[in-house]
Design a protein around this motif. Structure first.
Motif, PDB file in Angstrom:
ATOM      1  N   THR A 125       2.279   2.520  13.096  1.00 49.57           N
ATOM      2  CA  THR A 125       2.360   1.897  14.563  1.00 49.57           C
ATOM      3  C   THR A 125       3.825   1.957  15.325  1.00 49.57           C
ATOM      4  OG1 THR A 125       3.120  -0.424  13.692  1.00 49.57           O
ATOM      5  CG2 THR A 125       0.360  -0.036  13.862  1.00 49.57           C
ATOM      6  N   THR A 126       4.737   1.829  14.628  1.00 47.06           N
ATOM      7  CA  THR A 126       6.181   1.886  14.922  1.00 47.06           C
ATOM      8  C   THR A 126       6.143   3.453  15.721  1.00 47.06           C
ATOM      9  OG1 THR A 126       6.836   0.726  13.176  1.00 47.06           O
ATOM     10  CG2 THR A 126       8.419   1.405  14.597  1.00 47.06           C
ATOM     11  N   ARG A 127       5.952   4.241  14.877  1.00 47.81           N
ATOM     12  CA  ARG A 127       6.101   5.539  15.435  1.00 47.81           C
ATOM     13  C   ARG A 127       5.184   6.048  16.560  1.00 47.81           C
ATOM     14  NH1 ARG A 127       5.207  10.799  11.474  1.00 47.81           N
ATOM     15  NH2 ARG A 127       3.007   9.921  11.648  1.00 47.81           N
ATOM     16  N   LYS A 256       3.448 -11.747  10.544  1.00 42.15           N
ATOM     17  CA  LYS A 256       2.518 -11.892   9.597  1.00 42.15           C
ATOM     18  C   LYS A 256       2.808 -11.575   7.997  1.00 42.15           C
ATOM     19  CE  LYS A 256      -1.582 -10.243  11.454  1.00 42.15           C
ATOM     20  NZ  LYS A 256      -2.417  -9.127  11.741  1.00 42.15           N
ATOM     21  N   LYS A 257       4.092 -11.109   7.944  1.00 39.74           N
ATOM     22  CA  LYS A 257       4.724 -10.797   6.929  1.00 39.74           C
ATOM     23  C   LYS A 257       5.613 -11.783   6.295  1.00 39.74           C
ATOM     24  CE  LYS A 257       3.047  -6.694   8.082  1.00 39.74           C
ATOM     25  NZ  LYS A 257       2.799  -6.438   9.405  1.00 39.74           N
ATOM     26  N   ASP A 258       6.904 -11.595   6.559  1.00 42.78           N
ATOM     27  CA  ASP A 258       8.065 -12.565   6.081  1.00 42.78           C
ATOM     28  C   ASP A 258       8.184 -13.909   6.573  1.00 42.78           C
ATOM     29  OD1 ASP A 258      10.319 -10.458   4.262  1.00 42.78           O
ATOM     30  OD2 ASP A 258       8.397 -11.288   3.776  1.00 42.78           O
ATOM     31  N   VAL A 402      -1.231   4.994  -3.053  1.00 41.68           N
ATOM     32  CA  VAL A 402      -2.265   3.646  -3.091  1.00 41.68           C
ATOM     33  C   VAL A 402      -1.477   2.405  -3.225  1.00 41.68           C
ATOM     34  CG1 VAL A 402      -4.217   2.251  -3.973  1.00 41.68           C
ATOM     35  CG2 VAL A 402      -4.487   4.820  -3.942  1.00 41.68           C
ATOM     36  N   ARG A 403      -1.465   1.659  -2.184  1.00 42.39           N
ATOM     37  CA  ARG A 403      -0.753   0.249  -2.127  1.00 42.39           C
ATOM     38  C   ARG A 403      -1.527  -0.782  -2.738  1.00 42.39           C
ATOM     39  NH1 ARG A 403       1.460  -2.024   3.382  1.00 42.39           N
ATOM     40  NH2 ARG A 403      -0.425  -2.664   3.624  1.00 42.39           N
ATOM     41  N   LEU A 404      -0.973  -1.454  -3.798  1.00 43.34           N
ATOM     42  CA  LEU A 404      -1.561  -2.610  -4.096  1.00 43.34           C
ATOM     43  C   LEU A 404      -0.605  -3.646  -3.541  1.00 43.34           C
ATOM     44  CD1 LEU A 404      -1.996  -1.706  -7.967  1.00 43.34           C
ATOM     45  CD2 LEU A 404      -3.557  -1.882  -6.127  1.00 43.34           C
TER      46      LEU A 404
HETATM   47  C1  LIG Z   1       7.126  -2.211   8.518  1.00 44.91           C
HETATM   48  C2  LIG Z   1       5.918  -2.714   9.697  1.00 44.91           C
HETATM   49  C3  LIG Z   1       4.760  -2.814   9.295  1.00 44.91           C
HETATM   50  O1  LIG Z   1       4.391  -2.716   7.704  1.00 44.91           O
HETATM   51  C4  LIG Z   1       3.846  -3.418  10.159  1.00 44.91           C
HETATM   52  C5  LIG Z   1       2.406  -3.633   9.906  1.00 44.91           C
HETATM   53  N1  LIG Z   1       2.219  -3.434   8.440  1.00 44.91           N
HETATM   54  C6  LIG Z   1       0.887  -3.625   8.110  1.00 44.91           C
HETATM   55  C7  LIG Z   1      -0.387  -4.001   8.779  1.00 44.91           C
HETATM   56  C8  LIG Z   1       0.522  -3.297   6.692  1.00 44.91           C
HETATM   57  O2  LIG Z   1      -0.442  -3.628   6.258  1.00 44.91           O
HETATM   58  O3  LIG Z   1       1.650  -2.872   6.018  1.00 44.91           O
HETATM   59  C9  LIG Z   1       4.106  -3.423  11.429  1.00 44.91           C
HETATM   60  C10 LIG Z   1       3.263  -3.800  12.600  1.00 44.91           C
HETATM   61  O4  LIG Z   1       2.970  -5.162  12.753  1.00 44.91           O
HETATM   62  P1  LIG Z   1       1.764  -5.691  13.060  1.00 44.91           P
HETATM   63  O5  LIG Z   1       0.547  -5.594  12.001  1.00 44.91           O
HETATM   64  O6  LIG Z   1       1.418  -5.305  14.407  1.00 44.91           O
HETATM   65  O7  LIG Z   1       2.069  -7.386  12.891  1.00 44.91           O
HETATM   66  C11 LIG Z   1       5.245  -2.816  11.917  1.00 44.91           C
HETATM   67  N2  LIG Z   1       6.281  -2.774  10.812  1.00 44.91           N
END
Ligand SMILES: CC1=C(O)/C(=C\N=C(/C)C(=O)O)C(COP(=O)(O)O)=CN1
Length: 455
Positions: A125-127, A256-258, A402-404
């Motif tokens: 999505t970044t690119r 949604k991650k850290d 393949v990502r776990l």
């Molecule tokens: C490094 C990075 C990500 O990993 C990322 C989203 N990653 C997803 C959805 C994943 O499954 O890795 C996003 C986009 O974030 P978003 O899914 O729109 O909240 C940006 N940077």
């Protein structure tokens, strides 16, 4: 390895169910051999992504009851702003619905058509947003990042020569910023060292180029610095994080991650003028600058998650649990990306299935077969995710993975053992696995909805 017990006790459970093999075969066929298209109820252990799938704490859930749903000036926004200032050190915060909301705004306010945006490997999505704003992406990550077996402790590092070469080739005036992802998702969740951040920042600032972080998994990055970099062994995670971001001018964040939430993100900036431009755009795409597409309760949960995420015992368990799964697989001879990353164990599908050429989508095949074998859902991070270039040719990434992906505070070590057993069982019968052909290909970010069938 002495297991590090979960630094929490379970208060609420969400029952999960196992399906039969024939149910899974039908479900995978109906989903076009694309794990993104499976229904959650057909999935036993869901390792598709760590994005939005983590468990919130009782403190965060309590915060959900304190949503100030005022349209403007929500108290929760000020809590979020304070948390970002205190923990990350940036002055301005523009909430967005998730990371790509922030990427959209940053790309539009900072990029002019024909610009170049260097980055330590791409993210989808970044690119996509950088290219949508007219930029060319340039990969400036060190070579080791493209080698699944290279055991470099900081595979996310920027190669300063590649960065300098781009500056010499296109001129600093064409480079609005360098995007530094901490950690690098597609390299296998690999960290960037503090020394490298210092050097990248100095080189960028010498040329008037801004440093913008992709902060999505920044706490994991801080943990690896504490663990692997001289001088950081006993530093608090929050202190390492603050220093990391002191070398940059802003960040896009997928909360949604850290940040331990199921929805949410933000754009953080230090420059008042850029912030003003961001506020002009956020009203178009997300909402008022004080809510950016989020309910007050979501901002409260994210503010609280930011503070929780820098607790050492939380991040120690998170990283060590992922490493435990990686270790079980490596012990059995299963080819994985080394060293094990922060958020996932990445299977090296090229080595797992050497008889399947990249054009027959080995990683897509492996993810589909693992689901049929075990009900474990994983994600393709190879040629399908890489998509096509401007001339319509497949990008051919070296990494066919393949990502776990392990959600935060959701699964126990017993689940890790079940996953390891399934992958090892599949590995023992890998020569029976056949490739796929793509039968439906969407034009953009095809991996989300493409469909396949077995050859
Ligand atoms: C490094 C990075 C990500 O990993 C990322 C989203 N990653 C997803 C959805 C994943 O499954 O890795 C996003 C986009 O974030 P978003 O899914 O729109 O909240 C940006 N940077």
């Amino acid at each position: 390895r002495k297991l590090i017990a979960e630094p929490f006790k379970i208060k609420v459970v969400e029952p999960i169910t196992m399906t039969s093999r024939s149910q899974r075969e039908h479900a995978m066929e109906a989903a076009g051999y694309n794990t993104f298209l499976l229904n959650s109820r057909d999935v036993y252990i869901d390792l598709l992504t760590d994005s939005g799938t983590s468990a919130m704490s009782d403190n965060q859930w309590a915060g959900m009851m304190l949503g100030d749903e005022a349209y403007a000036g929500s108290a929760n926004f000020h809590h979020l702003e304070t948390a970002v200032r205190e923990i990350y050190g940036f002055n301005y915060v523009v909430p967005t619905h998730q990371g790509r909301g922030a990427e959209n705004i940053l790309s539009r306010i900072a990029i002019k058509p024909g610009d170049w945006v260097p980055g330590n490997m791409y993210f989808t999505t970044t690119r996509a947003h950088q290219e949508l704003a007219g930029a060319n992406f340039a990969d400036v990550i060190i070579d080791e990042a493209h080698d699944p077996q290279a055991a470099h402790p900081f595979k996310g590092n920027v190669d300063l020569n590649k960065f300098q070469e781009l500056i010499d080739r296109v001129g600093a005036g064409k480079i609005p910023y360098i995007c530094v992802a901490v950690t690098v998702n597609l390299a296998g969740g690999q960290p960037v060292s503090m020394e490298n951040l210092r050097e990248v920042s100095a080189m960028a600032r010498n040329h008037g180029i801004k440093v913008m972080f992709d902060a999505t998994r920044c706490v994991e990055n801080a943990y690896f610095i504490r663990e692997r970099e001289d001088g950081y062994q006993n530093k608090p995670i929050a202190e390492i994080l603050k220093e990391m971001f002191s070398y940059g001018d802003g960040a896009t964040m997928s909360g949604k991650k850290d940040c331990l939430v199921n929805i949410g993100g933000f754009l953080a900036l230090n420059d008042a003028e850029l912030y003003q431009k961001a506020t002009q755009l956020v009203v178009l795409f997300e909402g008022m600058p004080s809510y950016g597409g989020l309910a007050g309760r979501d901002m409260e949960a994210m503010a609280r998650g930011i503070y929780e995420s820098v607790d050492y015992y939380y991040i120690q368990h998170r990283i060590e649990q992922v490493r435990y799964l990686g270790g079980e697989l490596a012990k059995a001879g299963v080819p994985i990306v080394e060293p094990v990353g922060g958020h996932a164990v990445f299977l090296d599908a090229r080595q797992f299935l050497p008889h399947i050429p990249q054009e027959q989508f080995p990683a897509q095949t492996l993810a589909a077969q693992l689901y049929i074998e075990s009900g474990v859902r994983s994600m393709e991070r190879g040629i399908v995710s890489a998509g096509r270039d401007k001339n319509g040719k497949h990008y051919l990434p070296k990494l066919e993975l393949v990502r776990l992906t392990i959600p935060r505070r959701v699964y126990t070590y017993a689940h890790m053992d079940v996953v390891a057993e399934a992958v090892i069982a599949l590995f023992e019968q890998r020569h029976l696995i056949k490739g796929l052909e793509m039968v439906y290909e969407p034009p953009v970010l095809r991996f989300f909805t493409a469909r396949f069938r077995p050859l």
